[in-house]
Design a protein around this motif. Structure first.
Motif, PDB file in Angstrom:
ATOM      1  N   ALA A  11      33.992  49.053  34.984  1.00  0.00           N
ATOM      2  CA  ALA A  11      34.808  50.163  34.513  1.00  0.00           C
ATOM      3  C   ALA A  11      35.796  50.611  35.582  1.00  0.00           C
ATOM      4  N   ILE A  12      35.337  50.629  36.821  1.00  0.00           N
ATOM      5  CA  ILE A  12      36.216  51.043  37.921  1.00  0.00           C
ATOM      6  C   ILE A  12      37.351  50.054  38.078  1.00  0.00           C
ATOM      7  N   ILE A  13      37.026  48.761  38.036  1.00  0.00           N
ATOM      8  CA  ILE A  13      38.052  47.734  38.196  1.00  0.00           C
ATOM      9  C   ILE A  13      39.059  47.793  37.050  1.00  0.00           C
ATOM     10  N   LEU A  14      38.559  48.023  35.832  1.00  0.00           N
ATOM     11  CA  LEU A  14      39.462  48.126  34.694  1.00  0.00           C
ATOM     12  C   LEU A  14      40.413  49.297  34.871  1.00  0.00           C
ATOM     13  N   GLY A  15      39.854  50.445  35.311  1.00  0.00           N
ATOM     14  CA  GLY A  15      40.699  51.612  35.529  1.00  0.00           C
ATOM     15  C   GLY A  15      41.722  51.368  36.614  1.00  0.00           C
ATOM     16  N   ALA A  16      41.285  50.683  37.684  1.00  0.00           N
ATOM     17  CA  ALA A  16      42.203  50.378  38.781  1.00  0.00           C
ATOM     18  C   ALA A  16      43.318  49.468  38.296  1.00  0.00           C
ATOM     19  N   SER A  17      42.970  48.491  37.458  1.00  0.00           N
ATOM     20  CA  SER A  17      43.975  47.554  36.952  1.00  0.00           C
ATOM     21  C   SER A  17      45.002  48.265  36.079  1.00  0.00           C
ATOM     22  N   MET A  18      44.528  49.211  35.268  1.00  0.00           N
ATOM     23  CA  MET A  18      45.451  49.957  34.419  1.00  0.00           C
ATOM     24  C   MET A  18      46.394  50.799  35.262  1.00  0.00           C
ATOM     25  N   MET A  19      45.850  51.408  36.319  1.00  0.00           N
ATOM     26  CA  MET A  19      46.688  52.211  37.205  1.00  0.00           C
ATOM     27  C   MET A  19      47.698  51.335  37.922  1.00  0.00           C
ATOM     28  N   ALA A  55      41.922  44.909  60.842  1.00  0.00           N
ATOM     29  CA  ALA A  55      40.743  44.789  61.698  1.00  0.00           C
ATOM     30  C   ALA A  55      39.487  45.159  60.914  1.00  0.00           C
ATOM     31  N   ARG A  56      39.638  45.415  59.617  1.00  0.00           N
ATOM     32  CA  ARG A  56      38.485  45.630  58.731  1.00  0.00           C
ATOM     33  C   ARG A  56      38.174  44.297  58.057  1.00  0.00           C
ATOM     34  N   HIS A  57      36.895  43.952  57.990  1.00  0.00           N
ATOM     35  CA  HIS A  57      36.511  42.654  57.418  1.00  0.00           C
ATOM     36  C   HIS A  57      35.406  42.852  56.388  1.00  0.00           C
ATOM     37  N   TYR A  58      35.702  43.626  55.356  1.00  0.00           N
ATOM     38  CA  TYR A  58      34.713  43.937  54.334  1.00  0.00           C
ATOM     39  C   TYR A  58      35.063  43.231  53.029  1.00  0.00           C
ATOM     40  N   ASP A  59      34.061  42.736  52.347  1.00  0.00           N
ATOM     41  CA  ASP A  59      34.273  42.049  51.076  1.00  0.00           C
ATOM     42  C   ASP A  59      35.008  42.926  50.071  1.00  0.00           C
ATOM     43  N   ILE A  60      34.699  44.235  50.079  1.00  0.00           N
ATOM     44  CA  ILE A  60      35.325  45.108  49.091  1.00  0.00           C
ATOM     45  C   ILE A  60      36.830  45.201  49.305  1.00  0.00           C
ATOM     46  N   ASP A  61      37.288  45.111  50.554  1.00  0.00           N
ATOM     47  CA  ASP A  61      38.732  45.122  50.814  1.00  0.00           C
ATOM     48  C   ASP A  61      39.399  43.921  50.151  1.00  0.00           C
ATOM     49  N   PHE A  62      38.757  42.746  50.294  1.00  0.00           N
ATOM     50  CA  PHE A  62      39.298  41.528  49.684  1.00  0.00           C
ATOM     51  C   PHE A  62      39.365  41.678  48.161  1.00  0.00           C
ATOM     52  N   ALA A  63      38.319  42.260  47.591  1.00  0.00           N
ATOM     53  CA  ALA A  63      38.279  42.454  46.144  1.00  0.00           C
ATOM     54  C   ALA A  63      39.400  43.390  45.688  1.00  0.00           C
ATOM     55  N   MET A  64      39.657  44.438  46.471  1.00  0.00           N
ATOM     56  CA  MET A  64      40.734  45.367  46.116  1.00  0.00           C
ATOM     57  C   MET A  64      42.095  44.693  46.194  1.00  0.00           C
ATOM     58  N   PHE A  65      42.303  43.875  47.212  1.00  0.00           N
ATOM     59  CA  PHE A  65      43.567  43.155  47.331  1.00  0.00           C
ATOM     60  C   PHE A  65      43.776  42.237  46.120  1.00  0.00           C
ATOM     61  N   SER A 304      44.288  55.910  45.671  1.00  0.00           N
ATOM     62  CA  SER A 304      44.203  56.533  44.348  1.00  0.00           C
ATOM     63  C   SER A 304      42.752  56.786  43.971  1.00  0.00           C
ATOM     64  N   LYS A 305      42.527  57.589  42.967  1.00  0.00           N
ATOM     65  CA  LYS A 305      41.175  57.864  42.477  1.00  0.00           C
ATOM     66  C   LYS A 305      40.455  56.566  42.131  1.00  0.00           C
ATOM     67  N   GLU A 306      41.134  55.700  41.384  1.00  0.00           N
ATOM     68  CA  GLU A 306      40.499  54.448  40.950  1.00  0.00           C
ATOM     69  C   GLU A 306      40.225  53.521  42.131  1.00  0.00           C
ATOM     70  N   GLY A 307      41.194  53.401  43.021  1.00  0.00           N
ATOM     71  CA  GLY A 307      41.008  52.552  44.187  1.00  0.00           C
ATOM     72  C   GLY A 307      39.910  53.059  45.093  1.00  0.00           C
ATOM     73  N   GLN A 308      39.854  54.367  45.264  1.00  0.00           N
ATOM     74  CA  GLN A 308      38.837  54.969  46.121  1.00  0.00           C
ATOM     75  C   GLN A 308      37.429  54.798  45.545  1.00  0.00           C
ATOM     76  N   GLU A 309      37.317  54.868  44.231  1.00  0.00           N
ATOM     77  CA  GLU A 309      36.008  54.665  43.608  1.00  0.00           C
ATOM     78  C   GLU A 309      35.547  53.227  43.784  1.00  0.00           C
ATOM     79  N   MET A 310      36.466  52.287  43.691  1.00  0.00           N
ATOM     80  CA  MET A 310      36.115  50.890  43.925  1.00  0.00           C
ATOM     81  C   MET A 310      35.691  50.697  45.375  1.00  0.00           C
ATOM     82  N   LEU A 311      36.422  51.307  46.299  1.00  0.00           N
ATOM     83  CA  LEU A 311      36.126  51.170  47.717  1.00  0.00           C
ATOM     84  C   LEU A 311      34.767  51.753  48.068  1.00  0.00           C
TER      85      LEU A 311
END
Length: 363
Positions: A11-19, A55-65, A304-311
């Motif tokens: 749901a978070i990813i869907l919301g982020a994609s819409m935004m 200098a951040r190496h987190y999987d969630i960053d890659f997913a957000m990109f 954004s709200k959606e991006g922050q929730e994913m993070l």
């Protein structure tokens, strides 16, 4: 690149994609995809890219990109390294740098980038609305992406929460041979000590650090996770750790890590005094960004709200956007009082902090 997506966030990813679709999906996707290390990346001739020095190496960053790429057609090129290496590269390359954005952890390092002239003000009303003034640079040369609290983690069987109070209390006789913490070379510890210098002065902080070292259960070793494992193994009873490690361990695929995390509790110290030490992950706009519009779109998404929730669902850091919904675990921990010092002080006091730690024998 091997990317692991965080589960349970459809749901978070869907919301982020819409935004993101509203952020400008008119740019054509670049076929070359991401780059790693110091390899060539695309520059000013390409309108559909953004080059991120991270200098951040987190999987969630890659997913957000990836979500950003899919929704906007703007390719995110990642150039990885230590924060110091990346800042020095940006300085050396000057106007010829490929960097559009700089991402790192620690307020002191973000201020170091600013002082070295590799950033410029972020002139986006949307971004500044997403991130409160207290979590961004005074000149808006960087903004926060997430915060992390450095807390006291304790053995649930041997320690009661009411026995805990402050960082300063860990230097008391009652904790003799019971304290676990990683080495003085760790930036998180350096920034904790730097914050205490700002709040209590060097003399009092040195006295505290001397007492803390005298209470170590063992010489510092390993990372934050290893301190929790040390508690579970009976080496010590309390540890100084960042909260997000406990969140990640509780959600680990490794049963042993989950077991360890379930055996410890999280205590937010100094609630009646100066507040719990808070550090920050942040992002700055490169001084010579050639893809500025795309860079600002990415920062807008990440804050954004959606991006922050994913993070926060992926890293278990605390979001900087007040509208972002917290994961259940962070809600369970509840609200807490934080230190109110300028994050720049973490860098300004770093030299004094490291000298002090060396002086008292903090290995």
């Amino acid at each position: 690149m091997n990317k692991k997506y965080v589960t349970g966030m459809a749901a978070i990813i869907l919301g982020a994609s819409m935004m993101l679709a509203a952020c400008g999906g008119n740019n054509e996707s670049n076929a070359n995809g991401k780059q790693e290390g110091a390899g060539a990346v695309k520059t000013e001739s390409d309108s559909g890219v953004v080059n991120v020095f991270t200098a951040r190496h987190y999987d969630i960053d890659f997913a957000m990109f990836d979500e950003f790429e899919k929704a906007t057609g703007i390719t995110v090129n990642e150039i990885k390294g230590t924060a110091e290496e990346l800042v020095e590269r940006m300085k050396r390359e000057g106007e010829n740098t490929e960097a559009d954005l700089f991402i790192t952890v620690d307020g002191g390092i973000l201020n170091y980038a600013k002082e070295n002239g590799v950033l410029q003000p972020i002139d986006s009303d949307a971004i500044l609305a997403n991130v409160p003034e207290s979590l961004r640079d005074t000149d808006n040369q960087w903004v926060g992406l997430a915060t992390r609290a450095r807390v006291i983690v304790y053995d649930k069987e041997l320690v009661k929460p009411e026995q805990l109070s402050t960082y300063e209390d860990l230097a008391g006789e009652q904790w003799k041979g019971k304290v676990l913490v990683r080495s003085s070379s760790n930036l998180y510890n350096q920034s904790l000590v730097a914050s205490m210098i700002d709040l209590n002065g060097e003399a009092e902080t040195e006295k505290w650090a001397q007492g803390l070292v005298g209470n170590f259960a063992r010489d510092p070793e390993g990372g934050d996770r290893d301190q929790a494992k040390g508690i579970a193994a009976g080496v010590g009873e309390v540890a100084i750790m960042n909260t997000y490690y406990i969140g990640q361990m509780l959600n680990s695929k490794e049963a042993e890590e989950v077991k360890v995390a379930e055996s410890v509790g999280v205590f937010f110290p100094n609630q009646e005094t100066t507040g719990t030490h808070l550090n920050i992950s942040g992002i700055g706009l490169a001084a010579h960004a050639k893809n500025k519009d795309n860079a600002l779109k990415l920062v807008e998404y990440m804050t954004s709200k959606e991006g922050q929730e994913m993070l926060t669902n992926g890293s278990f850091e605390f979001p900087v956007n007040k509208d972002a919904e917290l994961p259940a675990l962070l809600k369970e921990w509840g609200e807490f009082k934080t230190q109110t010092i300028d994050f720049a002080k973490l860098g300004e006091n770093n030299k004094a902090a490291t000298a002090l730690m060396t002086k008292v024998g903090w290995k």
